[in-house]
Design a protein around this motif. Structure first.
Motif, mmCIF file in Angstrom:
data_model
loop_
_atom_site.group_PDB
_atom_site.id
_atom_site.type_symbol
_atom_site.label_atom_id
_atom_site.label_comp_id
_atom_site.label_asym_id
_atom_site.label_seq_id
_atom_site.Cartn_x
_atom_site.Cartn_y
_atom_site.Cartn_z
ATOM 1 N N GLN A 164 0.957 -1.189 0.074
ATOM 2 C CA GLN A 164 -0.199 0.332 0.736
ATOM 3 C C GLN A 164 1.134 1.481 0.405
ATOM 4 O OE1 GLN A 164 -0.420 -2.798 2.159
ATOM 5 N NE2 GLN A 164 -2.415 -3.278 2.764
ATOM 6 N N ALA A 165 1.681 0.940 0.632
ATOM 7 C CA ALA A 165 2.720 2.392 0.796
ATOM 8 C C ALA A 165 3.833 2.449 -0.974
ATOM 9 C CB ALA A 165 3.735 2.582 1.841
ATOM 10 N N LEU A 166 3.544 1.641 -1.835
ATOM 11 C CA LEU A 166 4.675 1.861 -2.429
ATOM 12 C C LEU A 166 3.602 2.661 -3.516
ATOM 13 C CD1 LEU A 166 7.025 -0.978 -2.278
ATOM 14 C CD2 LEU A 166 7.740 1.177 -1.646
ATOM 15 N N ALA A 167 2.689 2.087 -3.207
ATOM 16 C CA ALA A 167 1.391 1.747 -4.434
ATOM 17 C C ALA A 167 1.231 3.550 -4.237
ATOM 18 C CB ALA A 167 0.004 1.211 -4.085
ATOM 19 N N ALA A 168 1.552 3.968 -2.455
ATOM 20 C CA ALA A 168 0.815 5.434 -2.655
ATOM 21 C C ALA A 168 2.435 6.209 -3.662
ATOM 22 C CB ALA A 168 0.906 5.258 -1.082
ATOM 23 N N THR A 169 3.337 5.706 -3.175
ATOM 24 C CA THR A 169 4.101 6.676 -3.606
ATOM 25 C C THR A 169 4.107 6.815 -5.156
ATOM 26 O OG1 THR A 169 5.682 5.085 -2.988
ATOM 27 C CG2 THR A 169 5.887 6.683 -1.823
ATOM 28 N N THR A 170 4.227 5.615 -5.713
ATOM 29 C CA THR A 170 4.185 5.522 -7.060
ATOM 30 C C THR A 170 2.680 6.477 -7.847
ATOM 31 O OG1 THR A 170 2.755 3.743 -7.411
ATOM 32 C CG2 THR A 170 5.254 3.598 -7.909
ATOM 33 N N GLY A 171 1.030 6.707 -7.448
ATOM 34 C CA GLY A 171 0.031 6.756 -7.108
ATOM 35 C C GLY A 171 0.446 8.694 -6.808
ATOM 36 N N ILE A 172 1.104 9.009 -6.191
ATOM 37 C CA ILE A 172 1.986 10.349 -5.947
ATOM 38 C C ILE A 172 2.670 10.811 -7.010
ATOM 39 C CG2 ILE A 172 2.910 12.074 -4.766
ATOM 40 C CD1 ILE A 172 2.289 10.494 -1.779
ATOM 41 N N ARG A 173 3.321 9.828 -7.637
ATOM 42 C CA ARG A 173 3.899 10.497 -8.765
ATOM 43 C C ARG A 173 2.888 10.634 -10.053
ATOM 44 N NH1 ARG A 173 10.066 7.765 -11.132
ATOM 45 N NH2 ARG A 173 8.496 6.318 -11.468
ATOM 46 N N ARG A 174 2.512 10.005 -10.390
ATOM 47 C CA ARG A 174 1.625 9.537 -11.050
ATOM 48 C C ARG A 174 0.820 11.117 -11.820
ATOM 49 N NH1 ARG A 174 -0.508 5.595 -10.498
ATOM 50 N NH2 ARG A 174 -2.104 5.760 -9.700
ATOM 51 N N THR A 175 0.125 11.532 -10.466
ATOM 52 C CA THR A 175 -0.626 12.818 -10.586
ATOM 53 C C THR A 175 1.042 13.256 -10.611
ATOM 54 O OG1 THR A 175 -2.022 11.987 -8.210
ATOM 55 C CG2 THR A 175 -1.712 14.021 -8.215
ATOM 56 N N TYR A 176 1.612 13.425 -9.790
ATOM 57 C CA TYR A 176 2.749 15.034 -10.538
ATOM 58 C C TYR A 176 2.662 15.233 -11.958
ATOM 59 C CZ TYR A 176 6.957 17.608 -11.032
ATOM 60 O OH TYR A 176 7.870 18.518 -11.563
ATOM 61 N N LEU A 177 2.702 14.140 -12.808
ATOM 62 C CA LEU A 177 3.267 14.147 -14.187
ATOM 63 C C LEU A 177 1.290 14.312 -14.767
ATOM 64 C CD1 LEU A 177 4.769 10.233 -14.867
ATOM 65 C CD2 LEU A 177 5.673 12.673 -14.381
ATOM 66 N N GLU A 178 0.309 13.531 -14.155
ATOM 67 C CA GLU A 178 -0.581 14.279 -14.658
ATOM 68 C C GLU A 178 -1.597 15.952 -14.865
ATOM 69 O OE1 GLU A 178 -3.504 10.793 -13.418
ATOM 70 O OE2 GLU A 178 -2.069 9.671 -14.777
ATOM 71 N N ASP A 179 -1.016 15.922 -13.114
ATOM 72 C CA ASP A 179 -2.432 17.126 -12.893
ATOM 73 C C ASP A 179 -1.119 18.501 -12.537
ATOM 74 O OD1 ASP A 179 -3.925 15.518 -13.084
ATOM 75 O OD2 ASP A 179 -4.461 14.901 -11.131
ATOM 76 N N GLY A 180 0.253 18.353 -11.564
ATOM 77 C CA GLY A 180 1.730 19.491 -11.522
ATOM 78 C C GLY A 180 1.503 18.877 -9.966
ATOM 79 N N LEU A 181 2.104 20.204 -9.549
ATOM 80 C CA LEU A 181 2.739 19.931 -8.886
ATOM 81 C C LEU A 181 2.378 20.181 -6.785
ATOM 82 C CD1 LEU A 181 5.488 20.710 -6.322
ATOM 83 C CD2 LEU A 181 4.693 23.548 -6.694
ATOM 84 N N GLY A 182 1.146 21.250 -6.732
ATOM 85 C CA GLY A 182 -0.287 21.614 -6.026
ATOM 86 C C GLY A 182 -0.776 19.895 -5.456
ATOM 87 N N PRO A 183 -1.255 19.564 -6.691
ATOM 88 C CA PRO A 183 -2.376 18.324 -5.775
ATOM 89 C C PRO A 183 -1.889 17.042 -5.959
ATOM 90 C CG PRO A 183 -3.351 19.196 -8.066
ATOM 91 C CD PRO A 183 -2.218 20.368 -7.952
ATOM 92 N N ALA A 184 0.016 16.715 -6.385
ATOM 93 C CA ALA A 184 0.957 16.091 -5.932
ATOM 94 C C ALA A 184 1.361 16.493 -4.319
ATOM 95 C CB ALA A 184 1.985 15.670 -6.726
ATOM 96 N N MET A 185 1.672 17.359 -4.439
ATOM 97 C CA MET A 185 2.277 17.528 -2.822
ATOM 98 C C MET A 185 0.476 17.420 -1.691
ATOM 99 S SD MET A 185 5.605 18.304 -2.545
ATOM 100 C CE MET A 185 5.400 19.346 -0.942
ATOM 101 N N VAL A 186 -0.082 17.554 -2.011
ATOM 102 C CA VAL A 186 -1.176 17.196 -1.273
ATOM 103 C C VAL A 186 -1.079 16.221 -0.916
ATOM 104 C CG1 VAL A 186 -3.481 17.462 -1.073
ATOM 105 C CG2 VAL A 186 -2.449 19.377 -1.681
ATOM 106 N N ARG A 187 -1.367 14.821 -1.654
ATOM 107 C CA ARG A 187 -1.139 14.170 -0.911
ATOM 108 C C ARG A 187 0.377 13.356 -0.653
ATOM 109 N NH1 ARG A 187 -6.171 11.534 -1.952
ATOM 110 N NH2 ARG A 187 -7.037 11.917 -3.905
ATOM 111 N N PHE A 188 1.371 13.730 -0.906
ATOM 112 C CA PHE A 188 2.755 13.674 -0.056
ATOM 113 C C PHE A 188 1.926 13.907 1.099
ATOM 114 C CE2 PHE A 188 7.087 15.180 0.873
ATOM 115 C CZ PHE A 188 7.148 14.095 0.851
ATOM 116 N N ILE A 189 1.641 15.452 1.241
ATOM 117 C CA ILE A 189 1.911 15.792 2.578
ATOM 118 C C ILE A 189 0.619 14.768 3.614
ATOM 119 C CG2 ILE A 189 0.504 17.631 3.513
ATOM 120 C CD1 ILE A 189 1.317 19.257 1.983
ATOM 121 N N MET A 190 -0.248 14.930 2.952
ATOM 122 C CA MET A 190 -0.954 13.390 3.750
ATOM 123 C C MET A 190 -0.278 12.126 3.638
ATOM 124 S SD MET A 190 -4.813 14.132 0.867
ATOM 125 C CE MET A 190 -5.528 12.563 1.513
#
Length: 316
Positions: A164-190
């Protein structure tokens, strides 16, 4: 408030420009140097103390650069202190065009940095991704390190909930590539402020708007962020050489923050300690307890530095 503090600590790791801070008149002014390594130009700073009778202290993070450690370095004005900007961070630039940095690459950079500043052995305080990189270093070249204080390495690979943890980090990078910094950093902070096991489907969970964390709402189109693009996945997915680390365990002190309990990086530190058959030393503050005004944040730097000095003196 605890979650908010932890979240903002994560923004610190992102490497935003620091605010000015009073670091004490006794601190030696840093001398800045540059080092050419394969695929990068590395900037590093040396605060010399020629009369010191102890090894230099190398203070590192990743992707946090030298600018995050001014306060901590100021507490060790009685010895030579070396800080640096990891490849791709702040003053250090990648020359190979690669989109990702690995702990093995960072460890090789650190070897060359130690050789450039006297050859070792050195004492090392390494935090977050820097601790992951330093563990890779000491496993391969223990002769270069007298004592490694590894503060909260986010080794998600070692967690019981690793999938689950590794899937979360790969998902955060995917969010960054698709949506940019703001949405990905929110997920990272969470993720880094979440207490306990990472749930299934973490990236699909509801999230606050980026503006709630002072993050940009608009996507500027860039995709070269040093945390989200270059280091997040390779760092959290790294599997340390546990057998090699057991062989040099007398050189390693694992540290977690008193206010980081059950957060990912703290949990990973305890998981590594269990694998190595050792204990975890608790330091004041949270994941950013050493900060003294850098990035607009203040942890418990005086108490943190005192704890670090006690550990280094005890290992001497």
């Amino acid at each position: 408030m605890a979650a908010r503090r932890a979240g903002m600590s994560s923004v610190v790791a992102h490497g935003q420009p620091p605010q000015s801070t009073d670091r004490g008149a006794a601190m030696t002014e840093p001398h800045t140097h540059r080092l050419t390594v394969p695929g990068a130009e590395i900037a590093y700073d040396v605060r010399p103390q020629p009369s010191a009778s102890v090894p230099p202290l190398l203070v590192i993070g990743s992707p946090m650069a030298a600018s995050g450690f001014g306060t901590l370095a100021g507490h060790f004005s009685d010895r030579t202190v070396v800080t640096y900007d990891p490849r791709g961070a702040e003053r250090s630039v990648r020359t190979d065009g690669a989109s990702e940095s690995t702990p093995t690459e960072h460890a090789d950079d650190l070897i060359r940095l130690i050789e450039a500043t006297g050859g070792g052995p050195v004492d090392v305080f390494a935090t977050s991704g820097g601790a992951v990189n330093a563990l890779a270093l000491v496993a391969e070249h223990p002769d270069l390190i007298r004592t490694l204080v590894a503060h909260e390495p986010p080794l998600a690979q070692l967690l019981p909930d690793r999938d689950q943890a590794l899937a979360a980090t790969t998902g955060i990078r995917r969010t960054y590539l698709e949506d940019g910094l703001g949405p990905a950093m929110v997920r990272f902070i969470m993720l880094v402020s979440h207490q306990g096991p990472v749930p299934d489907g973490f990236v699909e969970m509801p999230a606050p708007e980026p503006s709630a964390f002072g993050l940009p709402v608009e996507d500027d189109g860039s995709r070269d962020d040093v945390l989200l693009a270059q280091n997040l996945v390779s760092c959290t997915h790294f599997a340390p050489d546990v057998d090699a680390l057991r062989e040099v365990l007398s050189r390693i002190v694992l540290v977690a923050g008193a206010e980081s309990a059950e957060q990912l990086a703290s949990r990973a530190t305890y998981a590594l300690a269990d694998l190595l058959g050792t204990s975890v030393t608790v330091f004041p503050g949270d994941h950013a307890g050493f900060l003294g005004g850098e990035y607009g944040m203040t942890g418990q730097p005086d108490d943190f530095a005192k704890a670090l000095r006690e550990v280094l003196d005890g290992q001497a």
